[in-house]
Design a protein around this motif. Sequence first.
Motif, PDB file in Angstrom:
ATOM      1  N   PRO A  50      51.851  88.242  18.212  1.00  0.00           N
ATOM      2  CA  PRO A  50      52.787  87.505  19.063  1.00  0.00           C
ATOM      3  C   PRO A  50      52.276  86.103  19.376  1.00  0.00           C
ATOM      4  O   PRO A  50      51.063  85.885  19.449  1.00  0.00           O
ATOM      5  CB  PRO A  50      52.860  88.357  20.326  1.00  0.00           C
ATOM      6  N   THR A  51      53.196  85.195  19.528  1.00  0.00           N
ATOM      7  CA  THR A  51      52.816  83.831  19.868  1.00  0.00           C
ATOM      8  C   THR A  51      52.728  83.698  21.378  1.00  0.00           C
ATOM      9  O   THR A  51      53.431  84.379  22.117  1.00  0.00           O
ATOM     10  CB  THR A  51      53.851  82.827  19.340  1.00  0.00           C
ATOM     11  N   ILE A  52      51.832  82.836  21.804  1.00  0.00           N
ATOM     12  CA  ILE A  52      51.691  82.567  23.226  1.00  0.00           C
ATOM     13  C   ILE A  52      51.828  81.065  23.445  1.00  0.00           C
ATOM     14  O   ILE A  52      51.565  80.268  22.540  1.00  0.00           O
ATOM     15  CB  ILE A  52      50.333  83.072  23.773  1.00  0.00           C
ATOM     16  N   ALA A  53      52.216  80.689  24.633  1.00  0.00           N
ATOM     17  CA  ALA A  53      52.391  79.270  24.950  1.00  0.00           C
ATOM     18  C   ALA A  53      51.032  78.579  24.968  1.00  0.00           C
ATOM     19  O   ALA A  53      50.037  79.129  25.438  1.00  0.00           O
ATOM     20  CB  ALA A  53      53.079  79.114  26.290  1.00  0.00           C
ATOM     21  N   ASN A  54      50.974  77.378  24.426  1.00  0.00           N
ATOM     22  CA  ASN A  54      49.754  76.585  24.405  1.00  0.00           C
ATOM     23  C   ASN A  54      50.117  75.184  24.876  1.00  0.00           C
ATOM     24  O   ASN A  54      50.073  74.227  24.110  1.00  0.00           O
ATOM     25  CB  ASN A  54      49.161  76.580  22.994  1.00  0.00           C
ATOM     26  N   LYS A  55      50.494  75.092  26.124  1.00  0.00           N
ATOM     27  CA  LYS A  55      50.966  73.830  26.681  1.00  0.00           C
ATOM     28  C   LYS A  55      49.790  72.883  26.880  1.00  0.00           C
ATOM     29  O   LYS A  55      48.728  73.277  27.370  1.00  0.00           O
ATOM     30  CB  LYS A  55      51.675  74.089  28.011  1.00  0.00           C
ATOM     31  N   ARG A  56      49.998  71.628  26.519  1.00  0.00           N
ATOM     32  CA  ARG A  56      48.965  70.609  26.664  1.00  0.00           C
ATOM     33  C   ARG A  56      49.540  69.431  27.418  1.00  0.00           C
ATOM     34  O   ARG A  56      50.691  69.055  27.210  1.00  0.00           O
ATOM     35  CB  ARG A  56      48.474  70.167  25.288  1.00  0.00           C
ATOM     36  N   ASP A  57      48.726  68.864  28.245  1.00  0.00           N
ATOM     37  CA  ASP A  57      49.132  67.676  29.002  1.00  0.00           C
ATOM     38  C   ASP A  57      48.270  66.510  28.557  1.00  0.00           C
ATOM     39  O   ASP A  57      47.044  66.541  28.698  1.00  0.00           O
ATOM     40  CB  ASP A  57      48.960  67.912  30.507  1.00  0.00           C
ATOM     41  N   PHE A  58      48.919  65.477  28.018  1.00  0.00           N
ATOM     42  CA  PHE A  58      48.212  64.287  27.568  1.00  0.00           C
ATOM     43  C   PHE A  58      48.503  63.146  28.533  1.00  0.00           C
ATOM     44  O   PHE A  58      49.604  63.022  29.072  1.00  0.00           O
ATOM     45  CB  PHE A  58      48.651  63.887  26.156  1.00  0.00           C
ATOM     46  N   THR A  59      47.516  62.298  28.707  1.00  0.00           N
ATOM     47  CA  THR A  59      47.721  61.122  29.542  1.00  0.00           C
ATOM     48  C   THR A  59      48.534  60.102  28.761  1.00  0.00           C
ATOM     49  O   THR A  59      48.654  60.174  27.529  1.00  0.00           O
ATOM     50  CB  THR A  59      46.373  60.501  29.955  1.00  0.00           C
ATOM     51  N   THR A  60      49.060  59.129  29.455  1.00  0.00           N
ATOM     52  CA  THR A  60      49.831  58.067  28.807  1.00  0.00           C
ATOM     53  C   THR A  60      48.940  57.292  27.843  1.00  0.00           C
ATOM     54  O   THR A  60      49.372  56.889  26.764  1.00  0.00           O
ATOM     55  CB  THR A  60      50.425  57.118  29.864  1.00  0.00           C
ATOM     56  N   GLU A  61      47.681  57.099  28.208  1.00  0.00           N
ATOM     57  CA  GLU A  61      46.738  56.385  27.341  1.00  0.00           C
ATOM     58  C   GLU A  61      46.517  57.146  26.032  1.00  0.00           C
ATOM     59  O   GLU A  61      46.491  56.549  24.955  1.00  0.00           O
ATOM     60  CB  GLU A  61      45.410  56.204  28.072  1.00  0.00           C
ATOM     61  N   GLN A  62      46.381  58.460  26.112  1.00  0.00           N
ATOM     62  CA  GLN A  62      46.203  59.271  24.901  1.00  0.00           C
ATOM     63  C   GLN A  62      47.460  59.229  24.031  1.00  0.00           C
ATOM     64  O   GLN A  62      47.359  59.159  22.808  1.00  0.00           O
ATOM     65  CB  GLN A  62      45.887  60.717  25.272  1.00  0.00           C
ATOM     66  N   MET A  63      48.619  59.282  24.644  1.00  0.00           N
ATOM     67  CA  MET A  63      49.870  59.228  23.871  1.00  0.00           C
ATOM     68  C   MET A  63      50.017  57.890  23.161  1.00  0.00           C
ATOM     69  O   MET A  63      50.435  57.829  22.003  1.00  0.00           O
ATOM     70  CB  MET A  63      51.077  59.465  24.790  1.00  0.00           C
ATOM     71  N   ASN A  64      49.661  56.804  23.830  1.00  0.00           N
ATOM     72  CA  ASN A  64      49.774  55.482  23.219  1.00  0.00           C
ATOM     73  C   ASN A  64      48.742  55.273  22.122  1.00  0.00           C
ATOM     74  O   ASN A  64      49.015  54.587  21.138  1.00  0.00           O
ATOM     75  CB  ASN A  64      49.641  54.394  24.286  1.00  0.00           C
TER      76      ASN A  64
END
Length: 117
Positions: A50-64
């Motif tokens: 089964p798949t499980i959620a692997n939510k990640r939070d990136f900062t704006t600096e990392q996204m840019n």
Amino acid sequence: EAYGVPRTSLFQTVDLYEMRNMPQILNCLLQLGTECQRNGFTGPACGPKPTIANKRDFTTEQMNSGKTIIGLQAGTNKYASQKGMQIGSVRHVSDIRVTEMSKEAHGIIGTQMGFNK
């Protein structure tokens, strides 16, 4: 459905009894095996994990910073070459099965070849 198997994966009882629509039956069994694992069954497994959620939070600096990188998924021509390519290979125009024809058939031109009348 109550155990977690989606409605689209279920099969009709008559399909099992008459041995029809076997892919749907197998799909349901594999989905049931996945849901058993999700609900804590630790015995022999049937079906994908089964798949499980692997939510990640990136900062704006990392996204840019990710916008400046061209990933390999976009492709690369680092190893591009034409080594091993053969240009002008043999073209088979004649019928390969011509040796299987009888002697009488060699003198007959079919209408597939065309005619001038």
